[in-house]
Write an enzyme that holds these catalytic residues in place. Structure first.
Site, mmCIF file in Angstrom:
data_model
loop_
_atom_site.group_PDB
_atom_site.id
_atom_site.type_symbol
_atom_site.label_atom_id
_atom_site.label_comp_id
_atom_site.label_asym_id
_atom_site.label_seq_id
_atom_site.Cartn_x
_atom_site.Cartn_y
_atom_site.Cartn_z
ATOM 1 N N CYS A 117 5.013 -7.408 7.644
ATOM 2 C CA CYS A 117 5.910 -6.938 8.704
ATOM 3 C C CYS A 117 5.978 -8.025 9.770
ATOM 4 O O CYS A 117 4.990 -8.725 9.994
ATOM 5 C CB CYS A 117 5.340 -5.646 9.310
ATOM 6 S SG CYS A 117 6.380 -4.899 10.586
ATOM 7 N N CYS A 123 3.357 -5.548 16.326
ATOM 8 C CA CYS A 123 2.668 -4.578 17.192
ATOM 9 C C CYS A 123 1.190 -4.951 17.329
ATOM 10 O O CYS A 123 0.538 -5.315 16.349
ATOM 11 C CB CYS A 123 2.806 -3.165 16.643
ATOM 12 S SG CYS A 123 4.520 -2.631 16.534
ATOM 13 N N CYS A 171 -2.326 1.542 8.162
ATOM 14 C CA CYS A 171 -1.510 0.763 7.229
ATOM 15 C C CYS A 171 -1.891 -0.712 7.264
ATOM 16 O O CYS A 171 -2.160 -1.278 8.300
ATOM 17 C CB CYS A 171 -0.029 0.964 7.502
ATOM 18 S SG CYS A 171 0.445 0.837 9.224
ATOM 19 N N CYS A 222 2.913 8.333 1.660
ATOM 20 C CA CYS A 222 3.357 7.393 2.672
ATOM 21 C C CYS A 222 3.735 6.103 1.960
ATOM 22 O O CYS A 222 2.878 5.477 1.327
ATOM 23 C CB CYS A 222 2.200 7.188 3.656
ATOM 24 S SG CYS A 222 2.539 5.976 4.918
ATOM 25 N N GLU A 229 0.819 -1.211 0.000
ATOM 26 C CA GLU A 229 0.000 0.000 0.000
ATOM 27 C C GLU A 229 0.851 1.259 0.000
ATOM 28 O O GLU A 229 1.883 1.317 0.654
ATOM 29 C CB GLU A 229 -0.854 0.019 1.268
ATOM 30 C CG GLU A 229 -1.873 -1.089 1.293
ATOM 31 C CD GLU A 229 -2.648 -1.112 2.592
ATOM 32 O OE1 GLU A 229 -2.628 -0.114 3.335
ATOM 33 O OE2 GLU A 229 -3.283 -2.134 2.846
ATOM 34 N N CYS A 248 -1.575 -3.074 15.060
ATOM 35 C CA CYS A 248 -1.286 -2.772 13.657
ATOM 36 C C CYS A 248 -1.774 -3.856 12.702
ATOM 37 O O CYS A 248 -1.616 -5.047 12.970
ATOM 38 C CB CYS A 248 0.218 -2.572 13.494
ATOM 39 S SG CYS A 248 0.689 -2.104 11.824
HETATM 40 N N1 SAH Z 1 7.289 0.199 11.374
HETATM 41 C C1 SAH Z 1 7.403 1.621 11.399
HETATM 42 C C2 SAH Z 1 6.669 2.315 10.268
HETATM 43 C C3 SAH Z 1 5.312 1.797 9.897
HETATM 44 S S1 SAH Z 1 3.983 2.062 11.039
HETATM 45 C C4 SAH Z 1 6.956 2.147 12.739
HETATM 46 O O1 SAH Z 1 6.567 1.353 13.585
HETATM 47 O O2 SAH Z 1 7.054 3.343 12.973
HETATM 48 C C5 SAH Z 1 3.673 3.785 10.908
HETATM 49 C C6 SAH Z 1 2.930 4.361 12.094
HETATM 50 O O3 SAH Z 1 1.558 3.952 12.068
HETATM 51 C C7 SAH Z 1 3.508 3.897 13.418
HETATM 52 O O4 SAH Z 1 3.626 4.949 14.330
HETATM 53 C C8 SAH Z 1 2.480 2.888 13.835
HETATM 54 O O5 SAH Z 1 2.580 2.681 15.200
HETATM 55 C C9 SAH Z 1 1.186 3.552 13.357
HETATM 56 N N2 SAH Z 1 0.023 2.665 13.349
HETATM 57 C C10 SAH Z 1 -0.032 1.340 13.130
HETATM 58 N N3 SAH Z 1 -1.281 0.879 13.284
HETATM 59 C C11 SAH Z 1 -2.051 1.939 13.604
HETATM 60 C C12 SAH Z 1 -3.429 2.106 13.905
HETATM 61 N N4 SAH Z 1 -4.271 1.072 13.914
HETATM 62 N N5 SAH Z 1 -3.878 3.348 14.205
HETATM 63 C C13 SAH Z 1 -3.028 4.408 14.202
HETATM 64 N N6 SAH Z 1 -1.721 4.306 13.929
HETATM 65 C C14 SAH Z 1 -1.230 3.087 13.638
#
Ligand code: SAH
Length: 345
Positions: free
Chosen positions: A111, A115, A335, A104, A91, A118
């Site tokens: 990944c 987390c 994402c 973005c 994406e 995510c």
């Molecule tokens: N892996 C990297 C970059 C990708 S995630 C990182 O962790 O920073 C990009 C951002 O989107 C991160 O801050 C992540 O925590 C956030 N993110 C992921 N899932 C999300 C969600 N459901 N709502 C809001 N932000 C989210």
């Protein structure tokens, strides 16, 4: 066969040298790929036919291809699902702001950071993207914007994947983006977001590229952060913050900390005070992100009052803070969500 898309002028020159061809041809090839939207070697009409033939025999030429597209109702945000030579898709999101167009990009297909909130990590990691595949997301959207007399102004490396787990390709991409024969993008217009891969944050500080570093923090204490982000076991919070501080000191760039606000989990004033304490004395700012609920996950957005109160508490503690303006909630902009939908179909 190697894909030529993503190669730098010195790399192409090296190949041409082996073929006894003048090095200035390398720049012409790069400009066709990165600035003139060529999709094949045949189009590179200022190259001798024999050279075009030779390139065709030795290189693949593959750019990102559009698989799906979703536009938000207000037209501000568009999400693209782009695919590469082996069919894998990622994406890329375009956000049209009054001050410019931001995109973005993804750095990995899937990944494996895991987390808890995510969507990108739900199916694990498929593979790293190459330098050219990351760049092709930017070029794809830039070409689209050109038709409207616009361009990509800023790039955030915040799509799916952990960029610092794909370090060489990501740094190579950022450098290529900056080249005059590519988009000539200023390093200051690039932001890289990481879950906190400590050794690579130190390495990045030595690269001499002044990009903005953004740390996905989401919790200011070790236990809660580990619950949300298992990578915190390997690279504890305090080491991540120390590495980020070093990055800020070395590059003189303000580090941003992303903090997702999740109802009843990390959104009280006590958490805000702890966050302020953690960042004290650092050239930093906090970006609050009210969680974008993911269907597969059970996290809720706090109320607007709670979001405002959390922000106010940080401000009282002299922390520079912004709340991320929500864009594209109606198109599943968190994402990984479009890709997941596509994977289960
Ligand atoms: N892996 C990297 C970059 C990708 S995630 C990182 O962790 O920073 C990009 C951002 O989107 C991160 O801050 C992540 O925590 C956030 N993110 C992921 N899932 C999300 C969600 N459901 N709502 C809001 N932000 C989210």
């Amino acid at each position: 066969m190697k894909n030529i898309f993503g190669m730098t002028v010195p790399e192409i020159s090296q190949v041409l040298k082996e073929w006894n061809i003048a090095p200035y041809r390398a720049k012409q090839i790069a400009e066709w790929m990165y600035q003139r939207n060529a999709v094949s070697f045949e189009e590179m009409t200022n190259l001798p036919k024999t050279l075009r033939q030779k390139l065709m025999e030795n290189f693949m030429f593959f750019r990102a291809e559009l698989k799906a597209r979703l536009d938000s109702q207000d037209g501000s945000t568009t999400k693209f699902l782009l695919s590469f030579a082996d069919g894998i898709a990622v994406e890329t999101v375009l956000m049209r702001h009054s001050y410019g167009n931001s995109i973005c990009v993804s750095t990995q297909a899937g990944c494996n950071i895991g987390c808890a909130f995510c969507a990108s990590t739900l199916h694990g990691l498929d593979r790293n993207l190459t330098r050219g595949e990351i760049l092709s997301q930017v070029i794809f959207i830039n070409e689209l914007l050109k038709t409207e007399g616009k361009k990509v102004d800023t790039v955030v490396i915040m799509g799916s994947g952990e960029p610092l787990m794909n370090y060489e390709n990501v740094v190579g991409f950022i450098r290529l983006l900056h080249e005059p024969y590519c988009l000539y993008m200023g390093y200051r217009n690039v932001t890289l977001s990481t879950s906190g891969i400590v050794p690579e944050i130190y390495a990045l500080a030595e690269e001499n590229i002044q990009i903005t570093l953004s740390i996905s923090l989401h919790a200011a204490n070790q236990d809660l952060r580990t619950r949300l982000m298992p990578i915190n076991n390997k690279f504890p919070l305090k080491d991540v913050v120390a590495a980020a501080k070093n990055y800020g000191d070395k590059t003189k760039r303000r580090v941003t900390y992303e903090y997702i606000l999740i109802k009843d989990l990390n959104d009280t004033d006590d958490f805000a005070a702890a966050l302020a304490g953690l960042l004290r004395g650092q050239l930093a700012s906090v970006n609050l992100i009210p969680i974008n609920p993911v269907i597969e996950r059970d996290f809720q957005r706090p109320s607007q009052e709670r979001i405002d109160a959390f922000e106010a508490c940080l401000t009282r503690h002299h922390v520079t803070v912004t709340v991320r303006r929500e864009m594209g909630r109606d198109i599943q902009a968190a994402c990984g969500q479009l890709r997941n939908k596509y994977l289960v179909q």
